[in-house]
Design a protein around this motif. Structure first.
Motif, PDB file in Angstrom:
ATOM      1  N   LYS A  87      46.471  74.511  20.993  1.00 11.80           N
ATOM      2  CA  LYS A  87      46.683  73.083  21.056  1.00 11.80           C
ATOM      3  C   LYS A  87      47.311  71.942  22.007  1.00 11.80           C
ATOM      4  N   ASN A  88      48.316  72.784  22.072  1.00  9.44           N
ATOM      5  CA  ASN A  88      49.447  71.586  22.445  1.00  9.44           C
ATOM      6  C   ASN A  88      49.545  72.752  24.440  1.00  9.44           C
ATOM      7  N   MET A  89      49.252  74.212  24.139  1.00  9.36           N
ATOM      8  CA  MET A  89      48.868  74.518  25.408  1.00  9.36           C
ATOM      9  C   MET A  89      47.814  74.155  26.245  1.00  9.36           C
ATOM     10  N   LEU A  90      46.730  74.335  25.584  1.00  8.45           N
ATOM     11  CA  LEU A  90      45.492  73.744  26.602  1.00  8.45           C
ATOM     12  C   LEU A  90      45.476  72.726  27.191  1.00  8.45           C
ATOM     13  N   LEU A  91      46.458  71.616  26.162  1.00  7.98           N
ATOM     14  CA  LEU A  91      46.805  70.483  26.464  1.00  7.98           C
ATOM     15  C   LEU A  91      47.383  69.877  27.729  1.00  7.98           C
ATOM     16  N   ALA A  92      48.328  71.005  28.448  1.00 11.30           N
ATOM     17  CA  ALA A  92      49.621  71.250  28.970  1.00 11.30           C
ATOM     18  C   ALA A  92      48.807  71.133  30.143  1.00 11.30           C
ATOM     19  N   ILE A  93      47.973  72.503  29.396  1.00  9.82           N
ATOM     20  CA  ILE A  93      47.276  72.966  31.570  1.00  9.82           C
ATOM     21  C   ILE A  93      46.227  71.386  31.746  1.00  9.82           C
ATOM     22  N   TYR A  94      45.370  71.312  30.837  1.00 11.81           N
ATOM     23  CA  TYR A  94      44.745  70.023  30.454  1.00 11.81           C
ATOM     24  C   TYR A  94      44.839  69.069  32.031  1.00 11.81           C
ATOM     25  N   PHE A  95      46.362  68.676  31.556  1.00  9.37           N
ATOM     26  CA  PHE A  95      47.407  67.727  32.147  1.00  9.37           C
ATOM     27  C   PHE A  95      47.743  67.749  33.766  1.00  9.37           C
ATOM     28  N   PHE A  96      48.283  69.344  33.547  1.00  9.81           N
ATOM     29  CA  PHE A  96      48.396  70.169  34.517  1.00  9.81           C
ATOM     30  C   PHE A  96      47.902  69.964  35.736  1.00  9.81           C
ATOM     31  N   GLY A 107      41.434  57.505  45.652  1.00 11.14           N
ATOM     32  CA  GLY A 107      40.451  57.225  47.108  1.00 11.14           C
ATOM     33  C   GLY A 107      41.168  57.944  47.935  1.00 11.14           C
ATOM     34  N   ILE A 108      41.814  58.574  48.023  1.00 10.85           N
ATOM     35  CA  ILE A 108      43.349  59.020  49.825  1.00 10.85           C
ATOM     36  C   ILE A 108      42.360  60.175  49.699  1.00 10.85           C
ATOM     37  N   THR A 109      41.657  61.192  48.869  1.00 12.80           N
ATOM     38  CA  THR A 109      40.946  62.273  49.480  1.00 12.80           C
ATOM     39  C   THR A 109      39.670  62.241  48.962  1.00 12.80           C
ATOM     40  N   THR A 110      38.882  62.963  49.310  1.00 12.69           N
ATOM     41  CA  THR A 110      37.352  63.136  48.642  1.00 12.69           C
ATOM     42  C   THR A 110      37.005  64.522  48.566  1.00 12.69           C
ATOM     43  N   SER A 111      37.848  65.615  47.993  1.00 18.70           N
ATOM     44  CA  SER A 111      38.155  67.097  48.268  1.00 18.70           C
ATOM     45  C   SER A 111      36.908  67.597  47.020  1.00 18.70           C
ATOM     46  N   SER A 112      36.303  67.832  47.640  1.00 19.09           N
ATOM     47  CA  SER A 112      35.371  68.837  45.995  1.00 19.09           C
ATOM     48  C   SER A 112      35.693  69.975  45.661  1.00 19.09           C
ATOM     49  N   PHE A 113      36.490  69.953  46.139  1.00 23.19           N
ATOM     50  CA  PHE A 113      37.939  71.137  45.557  1.00 23.19           C
ATOM     51  C   PHE A 113      38.518  70.233  44.289  1.00 23.19           C
ATOM     52  N   LEU A 114      38.708  69.651  44.869  1.00 20.95           N
ATOM     53  CA  LEU A 114      39.601  68.611  43.303  1.00 20.95           C
ATOM     54  C   LEU A 114      39.019  68.148  42.275  1.00 20.95           C
ATOM     55  N   THR A 115      36.977  67.611  42.210  1.00 19.33           N
ATOM     56  CA  THR A 115      36.499  67.968  42.243  1.00 19.33           C
ATOM     57  C   THR A 115      35.914  68.231  41.208  1.00 19.33           C
ATOM     58  N   ALA A 116      36.299  69.872  41.813  1.00 25.46           N
ATOM     59  CA  ALA A 116      35.485  70.838  40.777  1.00 25.46           C
ATOM     60  C   ALA A 116      36.278  70.862  39.918  1.00 25.46           C
ATOM     61  N   LEU A 117      37.836  71.270  40.224  1.00 21.07           N
ATOM     62  CA  LEU A 117      38.897  71.246  39.407  1.00 21.07           C
ATOM     63  C   LEU A 117      39.387  70.167  38.497  1.00 21.07           C
ATOM     64  N   GLN A 118      39.078  69.282  38.452  1.00 20.59           N
ATOM     65  CA  GLN A 118      38.484  68.029  37.910  1.00 20.59           C
ATOM     66  C   GLN A 118      38.097  67.773  36.703  1.00 20.59           C
ATOM     67  N   HIS A 119      36.870  68.797  36.789  1.00 20.07           N
ATOM     68  CA  HIS A 119      36.174  69.124  36.314  1.00 20.07           C
ATOM     69  C   HIS A 119      36.100  70.209  34.865  1.00 20.07           C
ATOM     70  N   HIS A 120      37.046  71.236  35.581  1.00 16.29           N
ATOM     71  CA  HIS A 120      37.687  72.803  34.946  1.00 16.29           C
ATOM     72  C   HIS A 120      38.223  71.488  33.976  1.00 16.29           C
ATOM     73  N   ALA A 121      39.265  70.664  34.542  1.00 15.29           N
ATOM     74  CA  ALA A 121      40.360  70.093  33.851  1.00 15.29           C
ATOM     75  C   ALA A 121      39.745  69.313  32.560  1.00 15.29           C
ATOM     76  N   LEU A 122      38.735  69.213  32.284  1.00 20.37           N
ATOM     77  CA  LEU A 122      37.381  68.151  31.372  1.00 20.37           C
ATOM     78  C   LEU A 122      37.025  69.139  30.253  1.00 20.37           C
ATOM     79  N   GLN A 123      37.199  70.040  31.130  1.00 17.72           N
ATOM     80  CA  GLN A 123      36.586  71.566  29.638  1.00 17.72           C
ATOM     81  C   GLN A 123      37.477  72.429  28.662  1.00 17.72           C
TER      82      GLN A 123
END
Length: 271
Positions: A87-96, A107-123
């Motif tokens: 649990k703690n390790m998954l939360l650490a990965i999410y916040f990282f 709103g500084i960037t509109t990177s599609s890579f960061l958008t996908a990264l945010q999606h995976h972080a939520l997973q």
């Protein structure tokens, strides 16, 4: 009461949960209003509250990394150790992962890579909450924790899992339901933080009082020692003065005797 509120307001986790509660309220307002203009305003406020929370938890992954290490090394081998560490390790990965997406949120960037990264972080966050649910169930079956705490944690996880679940499309719920669930979990988490903060404040106050009492005792002991030294010095001075008088009397007597002996000797010579 004001001191307790100040203690709560000075805690970063408490501030984050308060902002989360406000975010949930405006999310409910945005989902229930019939005006497109009002909905836009509420959604803008929701985005600002979410961004403010992101700043507060930007380096939260460090805390959970340390917690996962501590759980794994300090606990005896058991299924609970595995679940708690996971649990703690998954939360650490999410916040990282989320940390790198802050520029998109600002709103500084509109990177599609960061958008996908945010999606995976939520997973990953969804998996972390799922692990927490399993851990809570294990504690309930093993009776490792009080029932009231387990019930609060269970409700907390059930509400929180709707947030990433709906965001990644794994749970089909509307934004109003997510807002209600988020507000409930924010209140529960805020109450837990309130108890912790007030307990820490009382312990800090007790340590401060103990330190003050030790200082007072030390000062009193130092004062007594100084008075004893002054009394001893005065006593020694009196004794020295008395000894001086005695010594003077002895010397005078010796001189007188010496003078007498000298006179006798002189008379003996004349004889």
């Amino acid at each position: 009461m004001f001191a307790e509120v100040a203690n709560y307001a000075n805690d970063a986790a408490a501030v984050e949960k308060s902002l989360r509660l406000l975010q949930a309220f405006v999310q409910i307002a945005a989902g229930t209003t019939s005006s497109a203009t009002d909905a836009k305003t509420w959604n803008m406020a929701r985005g600002q509250f979410a961004l403010a929370r992101r700043y507060l938890r930007l380096f939260k992954w460090i805390d959970f990394s340390q917690a996962s290490t501590a759980t794994w090394t300090s606990s005896p081998p058991s299924p609970r150790r595995i679940l708690a560490t996971a649990k703690n390790m998954l939360l650490a990965i999410y916040f990282f992962m989320e940390m790198f997406c802050i520029t998109n949120a600002m709103g500084i960037t509109t990177s599609s890579f960061l958008t996908a990264l945010q999606h995976h972080a939520l997973q990953v966050w969804f998996l972390a909450i799922s692990t927490s649910l399993v851990l809570t169930t294990y504690d309930y079956l093993s009776q490792n924790t009080e029932s009231a705490i387990l019930a609060s944690n269970l409700v907390l996880d059930c509400c929180d899992i709707l947030i990433p679940g709906s965001a990644v499309g794994w749970i089909a719920v509307d934004s109003v339901t997510v807002g209600i669930a988020s507000s409930i979990s924010s209140v529960i988490a805020g109450q837990q933080i309130w108890v912790r903060v007030q307990k820490e404040a009382k312990e800090k106050e007790m340590r401060k009082k103990e330190k003050s009492m030790r200082k007072v005792r030390f000062d009193k002991g130092t004062k007594v020692s100084e008075e004893e030294r002054e009394g001893l010095s005065e006593k020694i001075g009196k004794e020295e003065a008395s000894n001086g008088v005695v010594d003077g009397s002895v010397k005078a007597l010796a001189n007188a005797v010496g003078d007498g002996n000298g006179g006798v000797k002189k008379r003996s010579k004349k004889a």
